[in-house]
Design a protein around this motif. Sequence first.
Motif, short mmCIF file in Angstrom:
data_model
loop_
_atom_site.label_atom_id
_atom_site.label_comp_id
_atom_site.label_asym_id
_atom_site.label_seq_id
_atom_site.Cartn_x
_atom_site.Cartn_y
_atom_site.Cartn_z
N ASP A 4 0.87 -1.19 0.07
CA ASP A 4 -0.03 -0.11 0.07
C ASP A 4 0.97 1.17 0.07
O ASP A 4 1.57 1.54 1.01
CB ASP A 4 -0.95 0.08 1.36
N MET A 5 0.66 2.18 -1.07
CA MET A 5 1.56 3.32 -1.36
C MET A 5 1.38 4.21 -0.06
O MET A 5 2.61 4.80 0.47
CB MET A 5 1.77 3.80 -2.60
N PRO A 6 0.19 4.65 0.70
CA PRO A 6 0.32 5.43 1.73
C PRO A 6 1.19 4.80 2.90
O PRO A 6 1.73 5.64 3.71
CB PRO A 6 -0.97 5.23 1.93
N GLU A 60 -7.76 1.56 -12.43
CA GLU A 60 -8.44 2.71 -11.67
C GLU A 60 -9.81 1.64 -11.40
O GLU A 60 -10.55 1.40 -12.21
CB GLU A 60 -8.77 3.68 -12.61
N PHE A 99 -9.24 3.53 -5.63
CA PHE A 99 -8.02 3.32 -6.03
C PHE A 99 -7.37 3.13 -7.27
O PHE A 99 -8.24 3.13 -8.44
CB PHE A 99 -7.93 1.45 -5.77
N THR A 100 -6.16 3.67 -7.33
CA THR A 100 -5.17 3.15 -8.41
C THR A 100 -4.22 2.12 -8.10
O THR A 100 -3.54 2.53 -7.28
CB THR A 100 -4.65 4.58 -9.02
N SER A 101 -4.40 0.96 -8.83
CA SER A 101 -3.39 -0.17 -8.68
C SER A 101 -2.49 -0.32 -9.72
O SER A 101 -2.83 -0.16 -10.96
CB SER A 101 -4.10 -1.25 -8.59
N LYS A 154 1.04 -2.46 -6.59
CA LYS A 154 1.16 -1.17 -5.60
C LYS A 154 -0.17 -0.62 -5.71
O LYS A 154 -0.59 -0.45 -6.89
CB LYS A 154 2.22 -0.17 -6.10
N ASP A 155 -0.75 -0.57 -4.38
CA ASP A 155 -1.90 0.28 -4.49
C ASP A 155 -1.84 1.76 -4.15
O ASP A 155 -1.10 1.84 -2.75
CB ASP A 155 -2.93 -0.43 -3.44
N TYR A 156 -2.35 2.64 -4.61
CA TYR A 156 -2.42 4.02 -4.30
C TYR A 156 -4.07 4.41 -3.89
O TYR A 156 -4.76 4.17 -4.73
CB TYR A 156 -2.24 4.74 -5.52
N TRP A 157 -4.03 4.86 -2.83
CA TRP A 157 -5.54 5.12 -2.09
C TRP A 157 -5.55 6.16 -1.11
O TRP A 157 -4.15 6.24 -0.46
CB TRP A 157 -6.15 3.65 -1.82
N ASP A 158 -6.51 6.60 -0.33
CA ASP A 158 -6.34 7.49 0.47
C ASP A 158 -6.79 7.10 1.88
O ASP A 158 -7.81 6.47 2.26
CB ASP A 158 -7.50 8.64 0.30
#
Length: 147
Positions: A34-36, A80, A97-99, A112-116
């Motif tokens: 998880d990128m966060p 997305e 998400f954007t993965s 890699k997961d990009y999310w808030d």
Amino acid sequence: MSVENTVLGMWQALSDRDWERLKTFLADDCIYLDMPVGPTAAAKGPEDIVKRLKIGIEPLASYENFTGLLLDNGRDAMYEHHEEWHWTTGESAVLQFTSVHRVENGKITLWKDYWDMAALANHAPPTWLEDFATADMSWVYDATGEV
């Protein structure tokens, strides 16, 4: 298997919470993060990736991934999509998400997961972070320099 079929197949298995089927889409040395949170809390390999995913998803009353735009160049894919999480205590969250996936020989080698994260924390039950903090963390892999 095409990059598209591999990525969408893996996400369908995750949406179904079919952990054994999900593993079949992951390379033995696949890195998930998880990128966060960053690369110091990654997971490596199908078994540890599933351990990691189960912490957040397995206790939910319902979980579903909704497909969106998928772009690939024959090896790397950007996907997305959004997930809906519903807890047994009544709370729910919609997570955008954007993965990013790398697929080699029909297996995902990098995920890699990009999310808030705040979007999840703001809608989760008050015990969510406490439950996460007491979970099995044997999956933690430091992927610094590898991703």
